[in-house]
Design an enzyme around this catalytic site. Structure first.
Site, short mmCIF file in Angstrom:
data_model
loop_
_atom_site.label_atom_id
_atom_site.label_comp_id
_atom_site.label_asym_id
_atom_site.label_seq_id
_atom_site.Cartn_x
_atom_site.Cartn_y
_atom_site.Cartn_z
N SER A 20 0.83 -1.22 0.00
CA SER A 20 0.00 0.00 0.00
C SER A 20 0.86 1.27 0.00
CB SER A 20 -0.96 0.00 1.19
OG SER A 20 -0.28 0.14 2.41
N MET A 97 10.68 -6.82 4.05
CA MET A 97 10.83 -7.48 5.35
C MET A 97 12.14 -8.26 5.48
SD MET A 97 8.22 -6.30 6.78
CE MET A 97 8.11 -7.21 8.31
N ARG A 98 13.19 -7.81 4.82
CA ARG A 98 14.52 -8.41 5.00
C ARG A 98 15.43 -7.36 5.60
NH1 ARG A 98 14.21 -13.47 4.80
NH2 ARG A 98 16.43 -13.65 4.35
N ASN A 114 13.41 4.48 4.04
CA ASN A 114 12.45 3.46 4.50
C ASN A 114 11.32 4.15 5.25
OD1 ASN A 114 11.50 0.79 5.27
ND2 ASN A 114 12.34 1.17 7.31
N HIS A 116 8.79 3.49 8.46
CA HIS A 116 8.69 2.62 9.63
C HIS A 116 7.46 3.05 10.45
CE1 HIS A 116 9.88 0.01 12.89
NE2 HIS A 116 9.64 1.00 13.72
N SER A 143 7.60 7.12 10.66
CA SER A 143 8.81 7.88 10.35
C SER A 143 9.33 7.44 8.99
CB SER A 143 9.91 7.60 11.38
OG SER A 143 9.46 7.80 12.70
N GLU A 149 23.20 1.06 9.06
CA GLU A 149 23.40 -0.32 9.54
C GLU A 149 22.57 -0.63 10.78
OE1 GLU A 149 27.50 -1.59 9.81
OE2 GLU A 149 27.96 -0.36 8.07
N VAL A 151 19.31 -1.06 12.55
CA VAL A 151 17.95 -1.28 12.04
C VAL A 151 17.00 -0.19 12.55
CG1 VAL A 151 15.98 -2.86 12.05
CG2 VAL A 151 18.30 -3.76 11.81
N ASP A 152 16.36 0.49 11.62
CA ASP A 152 15.42 1.59 11.92
C ASP A 152 16.08 2.73 12.71
OD1 ASP A 152 13.34 0.12 10.68
OD2 ASP A 152 12.97 -0.99 12.53
C1 GRF Z 1 3.98 -0.53 6.70
O1 GRF Z 1 3.32 -0.36 7.93
C2 GRF Z 1 5.39 -0.04 6.79
O2 GRF Z 1 5.57 1.04 7.66
C3 GRF Z 1 6.11 -1.25 7.34
O3 GRF Z 1 5.49 -2.35 6.74
C4 GRF Z 1 4.15 -1.99 6.36
C5 GRF Z 1 4.06 -2.24 4.89
O4 GRF Z 1 2.76 -2.06 4.40
N1 GRF Z 1 7.53 -1.15 7.10
P1 GRF Z 1 2.51 -1.99 2.83
O5 GRF Z 1 3.12 -3.25 2.22
O6 GRF Z 1 3.17 -0.75 2.32
O7 GRF Z 1 1.02 -1.97 2.68
#
Ligand code: GRF
Length: 221
Positions: A20, A97-98, A114, A116, A143, A149, A151-152
């Site tokens: 999304s 998600m890696r 990114n 988050h 954010s 390096e 994470v977040d």
């Molecule tokens: C979002 O909440 C983003 O902040 C997090 O993973 C989710 C991804 O949602 N990193 P989408 O795939 O963009 O719908």
């Protein structure tokens, strides 16, 4: 004679799932005058729903399945090669998600951002909405930051806050945060593409005028 179109920053997006945020970026880039264009979308999971958003927008989309590689370095080498073939200048992670390696971070240093789902530096990592509810915070949000390096942990470009309301559960809170993610990520991409974001002293500095009048109080006073 028509003026030459303004140069647009070439963006690649990495996704793992529903996409999304990718859709929000695609929609923003479709608007006339937006200073960035998405040139390729890569998913590390074959079933990632977001691939359909890319295809519907006429943007090249491909799967590079991390499971098909013998280790993270080989997977990331393939990802970087594909991004560079497409001429990507800025990489946007959108629900990817890696955890990326130090080598990948170095390669894309200052060119990878990114989104988050928390007000960093609170709640890095997973399950941010559950943790926000458990902590009892009254404001939560999202954010957009450069990827480093840690994470977040990279320099924050922008943040958006939402109230935590009585009766919230993680799903309801996540939906409220997602709504502002979809506004914040394109806004931050615009800033970066306009060259208004500069990394200095471990922070992201933004140049230009701001409306600094916004306030969010919960409960409202
Ligand atoms: C979002 O909440 C983003 O902040 C997090 O993973 C989710 C991804 O949602 N990193 P989408 O795939 O963009 O719908």
């Amino acid at each position: 004679m028509a003026e030459a179109a303004a140069r647009r920053l070439k963006v690649g997006v990495l996704i793992s799932g529903r996409g999304s945020n990718l859709k929000a970026l695609l929609d923003a880039c479709a608007a006339p005058g937006f200073p960035a264009e998405i040139v390729t979308v890569i998913a590390n999971r074959p079933g990632a729903g977001g691939l359909e958003h890319a295809r519907a927008a006429g943007v090249a989309a491909e799967v590079i399945d991390h499971k098909a590689f013998d280790g993270k370095p080989a997977f990331e080498t393939a990802v970087t090669a594909a991004l560079e073939r497409a001429g990507v200048e800025l990489l946007c992670l959108a629900g990817f998600m890696r955890v990326v390696s130090a080598a990948f971070v170095q390669h894309w240093h200052g060119r990878m951002i990114n989104v988050h789902p928390s007000l960093l530096p609170l709640f890095p990592g997973l399950d941010t909405h559950e943790r926000a509810l458990a902590a009892g915070v009254k404001l939560h949000g999202c954010s957009v930051h450069f990827v480093t390096e840690e994470v977040d942990g990279g320099p924050i470009i922008g943040q958006a806050a939402v109230p935590v309301l009585p009766g919230d559960d993680p799903a309801r809170l996540a939906a409220r945060v997602l709504g502002v993610e979809h506004r914040l990520y394109p806004a931050c991409l615009r800033l970066v593409a306009e060259g208004r974001v500069r990394l200095a002293g471990g922070k992201a500095e933004i140049s230009g005028d701001f409306d600094g009048s916004g306030q969010l109080l919960n409960p409202a006073l």
